[in-house]
Design an enzyme around this catalytic site. Structure first.
Site, PDB file in Angstrom:
ATOM      1  N   THR A   1      47.352  -7.106 -51.476  1.00  0.00           N
ATOM      2  CA  THR A   1      47.858  -8.417 -51.902  1.00  0.00           C
ATOM      3  C   THR A   1      47.917  -8.564 -53.425  1.00  0.00           C
ATOM      4  OG1 THR A   1      45.659  -9.385 -52.021  1.00  0.00           O
ATOM      5  CG2 THR A   1      46.755  -9.466 -49.877  1.00  0.00           C
TER       6      THR A   1
ATOM      7  N   ASP B   1      39.760   3.438 -64.020  1.00  0.00           N
ATOM      8  CA  ASP B   1      39.757   4.881 -63.768  1.00  0.00           C
ATOM      9  C   ASP B   1      39.797   5.662 -65.083  1.00  0.00           C
ATOM     10  OD1 ASP B   1      39.635   4.600 -61.042  1.00  0.00           O
ATOM     11  OD2 ASP B   1      41.802   4.817 -60.723  1.00  0.00           O
TER      12      ASP B   1
ATOM     13  N   ARG C   1      41.088  -6.129 -57.724  1.00  0.00           N
ATOM     14  CA  ARG C   1      42.354  -6.548 -57.109  1.00  0.00           C
ATOM     15  C   ARG C   1      42.465  -5.921 -55.728  1.00  0.00           C
ATOM     16  NH1 ARG C   1      47.641  -5.991 -60.653  1.00  0.00           N
ATOM     17  NH2 ARG C   1      47.399  -3.832 -60.028  1.00  0.00           N
TER      18      ARG C   1
ATOM     19  N   ASP D   1      45.481   2.907 -64.546  1.00  0.00           N
ATOM     20  CA  ASP D   1      44.343   2.085 -64.092  1.00  0.00           C
ATOM     21  C   ASP D   1      43.231   2.154 -65.150  1.00  0.00           C
ATOM     22  OD1 ASP D   1      42.990   1.172 -61.065  1.00  0.00           O
ATOM     23  OD2 ASP D   1      41.713   1.538 -62.806  1.00  0.00           O
TER      24      ASP D   1
HETATM   25  C1  PRP Z   1      42.221  -4.166 -63.286  1.00  0.00           C
HETATM   26  C2  PRP Z   1      42.021  -4.696 -64.684  1.00  0.00           C
HETATM   27  C3  PRP Z   1      42.032  -6.177 -64.465  1.00  0.00           C
HETATM   28  C4  PRP Z   1      43.037  -6.349 -63.348  1.00  0.00           C
HETATM   29  C5  PRP Z   1      44.329  -6.834 -63.938  1.00  0.00           C
HETATM   30  O1  PRP Z   1      41.030  -4.207 -62.586  1.00  0.00           O
HETATM   31  O2  PRP Z   1      40.865  -4.204 -65.294  1.00  0.00           O
HETATM   32  O3  PRP Z   1      40.780  -6.711 -64.110  1.00  0.00           O
HETATM   33  O4  PRP Z   1      43.200  -5.073 -62.757  1.00  0.00           O
HETATM   34  O5  PRP Z   1      45.233  -7.099 -62.946  1.00  0.00           O
HETATM   35  P1  PRP Z   1      45.754  -8.580 -62.619  1.00  0.00           P
HETATM   36  O6  PRP Z   1      46.120  -9.207 -63.927  1.00  0.00           O
HETATM   37  O7  PRP Z   1      46.958  -8.327 -61.744  1.00  0.00           O
HETATM   38  O8  PRP Z   1      44.667  -9.310 -61.913  1.00  0.00           O
HETATM   39  P2  PRP Z   1      40.906  -3.653 -61.093  1.00  0.00           P
HETATM   40  O9  PRP Z   1      41.226  -4.731 -60.118  1.00  0.00           O
HETATM   41  O10 PRP Z   1      41.701  -2.394 -60.961  1.00  0.00           O
HETATM   42  O11 PRP Z   1      39.356  -3.382 -60.940  1.00  0.00           O
HETATM   43  P3  PRP Z   1      38.407  -2.343 -61.698  1.00  0.00           P
HETATM   44  O12 PRP Z   1      38.235  -2.829 -63.112  1.00  0.00           O
HETATM   45  O13 PRP Z   1      37.164  -2.434 -60.908  1.00  0.00           O
HETATM   46  O14 PRP Z   1      39.065  -0.988 -61.640  1.00  0.00           O
HETATM   47  N1  URA Z   2      45.179  -2.946 -63.580  1.00  0.00           N
HETATM   48  C1  URA Z   2      45.178  -1.814 -64.310  1.00  0.00           C
HETATM   49  O1  URA Z   2      44.127  -1.196 -64.531  1.00  0.00           O
HETATM   50  N2  URA Z   2      46.342  -1.380 -64.800  1.00  0.00           N
HETATM   51  C2  URA Z   2      47.500  -2.031 -64.596  1.00  0.00           C
HETATM   52  O2  URA Z   2      48.551  -1.570 -65.087  1.00  0.00           O
HETATM   53  C3  URA Z   2      47.477  -3.210 -63.830  1.00  0.00           C
HETATM   54  C4  URA Z   2      46.299  -3.649 -63.335  1.00  0.00           C
END
Ligand code: PRP
Ligand code: URA
Length: 212
Positions: free
Chosen positions: A111, A206, A107, A203
């Protein structure tokens, strides 16, 4: 459109208990990973309830008989990188012959829109029942984009499985992909101003990988 997707919220006490542990700040990375695997295994048990069966002739030490086995092992698991990777082993524990595809999305912090960086899917994915997995369904942008990619390959039977979903994400995903079944361990309250799920677990990437 092949089928009407449904939303399933798993309220099994073991699932609720383990998700509560995952939410807690005091839960370590090691514990978080172990819990993710356990919860996903429990969810997979429920989410595969409607897989088709076929009759097979077998022989027990006592007699020949007709019994049930899975009609096909035609399942594909598609984690959304990176946090979705935490779902794969728990599913493979129950479905060891599943093929695994990967979709890389993150994400944009400003945005909150998903940005794609990787997509590699099984060659025969269109013949399979597909489970797209990611711990979090927040705005729904990542799940919608991942399923858009998969549908470009003419896949018809798609499911989305996550730990925690916000009402906003469920609504957006249902609107964009009304044929997709959504399996959720916990439906939370709302999104905050940073599009994080409240109360959520923070997150997910993380928490799984200890990056912060
Ligand atoms: C997190 C999560 C989803 C997304 C959800 O990933 O694992 O993929 O956010 O959010 P959304 O429904 O608003 O799209 P992130 O973008 O943090 O990436 P990562 O898994 O690499 O940490
Ligand atoms: N992605 C995450 O990992 N946690 C949230 O709460 C939303 C998006």
């Amino acid at each position: 459109m092949n089928r009407e997707g449904k939303v399933y919220v798993f309220d099994h006490p073991l699932i609720q208990h383990k998700v509560t542990l995952m939410r807690q700040t005091s839960t370590t990375t090691k514990e978080f990973r172990e819990l993710a695997r356990e919860v996903v295994t429990l969810m997979t048990f429920e989410a595969t309830r409607d897989l088709p069966l076929k009759d097979v002739e077998i022989e027990t030490p006592i007699t020949k008989c007709t019994m049930k086995m899975l009609a096909g092992e035609d399942i594909a698991i598609v984690p959304i990188l990176r946090a979705g990777l935490g779902f794969v082993d728990g599913m493979l524990d129950l479905i060891p012959n599943a093929k695994v595809g990967h979709i890389g999305l993150y994400r944009d912090p400003e945005t909150h829109e998903p940005v794609e960086y990787y997509c590699k899917l099984p060659a025969d994915i269109e013949k399979r029942e597909v489970f797209v997995v990611d711990p979090m369904l927040a705005t729904g942008g990542s799940a919608i984009a991942a399923i858009d990619f998969i549908k470009m390959r003419h896949v018809e039977n798609i499911n989305f499985m996550c730990l925690i979903a916000a009402p906003e994400g469920i609504e957006a995903l249902q609107k964009a992909h009304p044929d997709v079944n959504i399996y959720i361990a916990a439906k939370d309250d709302h999104l905050n101003e940073h599009a994080y799920i409240v109360p959520g677990l923070g997150d997910a990437g993380d928490r799984l990988y200890g990056t912060k």
